[in-house]
Design a protein around this motif. Structure first.
Motif, PDB file in Angstrom:
ATOM      1  N   TYR A  58      68.584   1.910 101.754  1.00 28.59           N
ATOM      2  CA  TYR A  58      67.975   1.161 102.844  1.00 28.59           C
ATOM      3  C   TYR A  58      68.100   1.932 104.153  1.00 28.59           C
ATOM      4  O   TYR A  58      67.283   1.804 105.052  1.00 28.59           O
ATOM      5  CB  TYR A  58      68.639  -0.211 102.993  1.00 28.59           C
ATOM      6  N   LYS A  93      67.680   0.814  95.673  1.00 26.72           N
ATOM      7  CA  LYS A  93      67.717  -0.208  96.725  1.00 26.72           C
ATOM      8  C   LYS A  93      68.265  -1.557  96.258  1.00 26.72           C
ATOM      9  O   LYS A  93      69.111  -2.149  96.928  1.00 26.72           O
ATOM     10  CB  LYS A  93      66.338  -0.372  97.354  1.00 26.72           C
ATOM     11  N   GLU A  96      71.958  -1.259  95.822  1.00 34.06           N
ATOM     12  CA  GLU A  96      72.603  -1.119  97.128  1.00 34.06           C
ATOM     13  C   GLU A  96      72.572  -2.442  97.892  1.00 34.06           C
ATOM     14  O   GLU A  96      73.538  -2.836  98.537  1.00 34.06           O
ATOM     15  CB  GLU A  96      71.899  -0.031  97.941  1.00 34.06           C
ATOM     16  N   GLU A  97      71.431  -3.141  97.797  1.00 29.87           N
ATOM     17  CA  GLU A  97      71.286  -4.417  98.498  1.00 29.87           C
ATOM     18  C   GLU A  97      72.311  -5.435  98.036  1.00 29.87           C
ATOM     19  O   GLU A  97      72.905  -6.159  98.840  1.00 29.87           O
ATOM     20  CB  GLU A  97      69.871  -4.958  98.304  1.00 29.87           C
ATOM     21  N   GLN A  98      72.527  -5.491  96.721  1.00 25.86           N
ATOM     22  CA  GLN A  98      73.489  -6.428  96.176  1.00 25.86           C
ATOM     23  C   GLN A  98      74.890  -6.144  96.717  1.00 25.86           C
ATOM     24  O   GLN A  98      75.610  -7.064  97.136  1.00 25.86           O
ATOM     25  CB  GLN A  98      73.502  -6.336  94.639  1.00 25.86           C
ATOM     26  N   TRP A 101      75.051  -7.158 100.471  1.00 20.82           N
ATOM     27  CA  TRP A 101      75.204  -8.594 100.704  1.00 20.82           C
ATOM     28  C   TRP A 101      76.601  -9.083 100.329  1.00 20.82           C
ATOM     29  O   TRP A 101      77.161  -9.967 100.981  1.00 20.82           O
ATOM     30  CB  TRP A 101      74.150  -9.387  99.944  1.00 20.82           C
ATOM     31  N   ILE A 133      69.532  -3.599 106.458  1.00 18.32           N
ATOM     32  CA  ILE A 133      69.070  -4.984 106.343  1.00 18.32           C
ATOM     33  C   ILE A 133      68.782  -5.530 107.738  1.00 18.32           C
ATOM     34  O   ILE A 133      69.611  -5.427 108.641  1.00 18.32           O
ATOM     35  CB  ILE A 133      70.118  -5.874 105.651  1.00 18.32           C
ATOM     36  N   LYS A 172      68.406 -15.411 101.178  1.00 21.66           N
ATOM     37  CA  LYS A 172      69.222 -14.452 101.915  1.00 21.66           C
ATOM     38  C   LYS A 172      68.611 -14.186 103.294  1.00 21.66           C
ATOM     39  O   LYS A 172      67.424 -13.886 103.416  1.00 21.66           O
ATOM     40  CB  LYS A 172      69.319 -13.151 101.140  1.00 21.66           C
TER      41      LYS A 172
END
Length: 479
Positions: A58, A93, A96-98, A101, A133, A172
């Motif tokens: 990201y 992504k 990485e996003e998980q 968060w 994010i 989210k």
């Protein structure tokens, strides 16, 4: 037919150690080549995987060769089993996003301070990115200061806390606050300032807010109250007559209450009082100019160099006056003489009549006792009458001097407005007084007091003689 002829292609790949993958699978592979814009990964599959720079993270990565090298193991998700070149399309992504968060939840629980650069603003707040994010800072969470303009923060880097990771619908959403950090920093700084403030010392502060009862002044992050009575030495109706929001002023600390976080300040204590300035610039006997600001029954208050001084009614004119407004009124600019300065009580007395020669001195300069002058009756009392000997000189004639006859009231022989001749019987130049009488000639009380020489008598035959004449024949008897 052999067993291999009955197997599918995928089964044959599995027999030879080739992985079976599907779209959406989480897989691991080994980097076999790295270019600035893409990575090739051995997936132990019939074709290699390709992970582009845009799908790597990201966060923006300018050159993948700076973050990945051959032989590194990479975890990714399968997006597509074959692109136009037959390669498996991968992305990091979602993985990485998980993790991001999950980390956000941790940062939220720890109330950790993170930084974000503001990239966008709208009427409801501002937006910044944290680990790629997009996060939202509501307008009421931007600053402890009210009425901020969100557009002023675009391009700035702010310290923030995570308020929430989900919106009302459970999706989210990264919600941040910079106000909380600003508040904490202010409290920490204020605590330090409270411990350094000293009662009686003078500090520079900034006027933050004005109220009818005073002004709030910020001293290095600590708000102190500058009461309206401590703003000016003169009486004011509102603080805005002296100070405005944003002004930098010097104030003296009157009192400190650390426990209740109360700080009392004084602005007038840092400047010389008008009274002190007045005493430096003026002295008794000096002639000054002032403005009449208030009229009362006993006199008028005149402002001279910002000091309200009393002009008593008895010091307005040498003549008796009924009302102050017969001579001066509010708003008049007048010349006066300072006749007294009471430093202890901070009072100043002024005089107007002292600017001119006393009318009595001027009038009585050439008068002599026994002189007869014209007067005009102005008032009649039981005890006597008041007369004007001139326009500016008033005298009192007692009832015994009004007439040679015994009177119960002077009104029997004189009238108001009547002009009469009066004789001067005494001149008191020090006391500014003339003694007058309306009786111009003394009444003869007996025959002895009115004649000079021997007294003559008459006989029955009208022959005049004196006592001496009758005693002449007796002189020889006493010899």
């Amino acid at each position: 037919m052999s067993d291999n002829q009955n197997k599918t292609m995928s089964e044959l790949f599995e027999d030879y150690g080739v992985s079976k993958i599907r779209t959406g699978d989480l897989i691991k592979g080994t980097v076999i080549s790295v270019k600035p814009e893409a990575i090739s990964i051995n997936l132990n599959y019939k074709s290699d995987g390709v992970l582009t720079r845009d799908e790597y993270s990201y966060d923006f990565v300018e050159d993948l060769t700076n973050v990945v090298k051959e032989g590194d193991e990479v975890e990714a998700l399968v997006v597509k089993l074959g692109d136009q070149d037959g390669n498996v399309v991968l992305t990091r992504k979602p993985i990485e996003e998980q993790k991001i968060w999950e980390n956000f939840e941790k940062l939220k629980s720890e109330k950790a301070i993170i930084e974000t650069k503001i990239i966008e603003a709208c009427e409801f707040g501002i937006f910044g990115k944290v680990n790629g994010i997009k996060g939202f800072i509501p307008k009421n969470h931007i600053s402890i200061n009210r009425n901020v303009d969100p557009s002023d923060f675009v391009g700035k880097t702010l310290k923030v806390n995570i308020l929430d990771t989900k919106n009302r619908k459970g999706r989210k959403q990264l919600v941040l606050t910079s106000k909380a950090i600003e508040k904490l920093e202010k409290e920490a700084k204020a605590k330090e300032v409270w411990n350094t403030l000293v009662e009686g010392e003078i500090y520079e502060g900034t006027v933050k807010n004005l109220q009818a009862y005073g002004a709030f002044v910020d001293i290095n992050g600590v708000d102190g109250l500058l009461h309206i009575n401590e703003i000016s030495w003169n009486r004011i109706k509102h603080p805005s007559e002296v100070v405005n929001v944003g002004d930098k002023i010097k104030v003296k600390v009157k009192s400190i209450d650390i426990e209740n976080k109360k700080l009392s300040l004084s602005y007038k204590a840092t400047i010389k009082s008008p009274w002190a300035i007045f005493c430096d610039d003026n002295k008794v006997g000096q002639i000054v100019t002032g403005k009449v600001v208030r009229v009362v029954d006993f006199g008028a208050f005149v402002t001279v160099d910002d000091i309200d001084c009393l002009l008593h009614i008895k010091d307005i004119s040498w003549l008796r006056i009924e009302k102050v407004t017969d001579v001066v009124n509010v708003g008049d600019e007048i010349s006066v003489k300072i006749i007294n300065i009471n430093k202890k009580e901070r009072k100043v007395n002024l005089g107007m009549k002292q600017l001119v020669e006393h009318p009595f001195d001027k009038f009585a300069k050439d008068l002599t006792v026994g002189q007869i002058i014209p007067v005009k009756v102005t008032r009649i009392l039981l005890e006597g009458v008041y007369v004007h000997a001139s326009e500016d000189v008033e005298c009192f004639v007692p009832i015994a001097k009004v007439s040679s006859e015994r009177l119960r009231t002077p009104a029997k022989v004189v009238k108001i407005g009547e002009e009469k001749d009066a004789k001067i019987t005494y001149i008191d130049r020090k006391g500014k007084k003339l003694d007058l009488t309306f009786v111009l000639e003394e009444k003869e009380t007996d025959e002895f007091s009115s004649k000079k020489g021997p007294v003559s008598y008459s006989s029955n035959n009208n022959e005049e003689f004196t006592i001496g004449d009758k005693l002449k024949g007796l002189e020889d008897l006493f010899k």
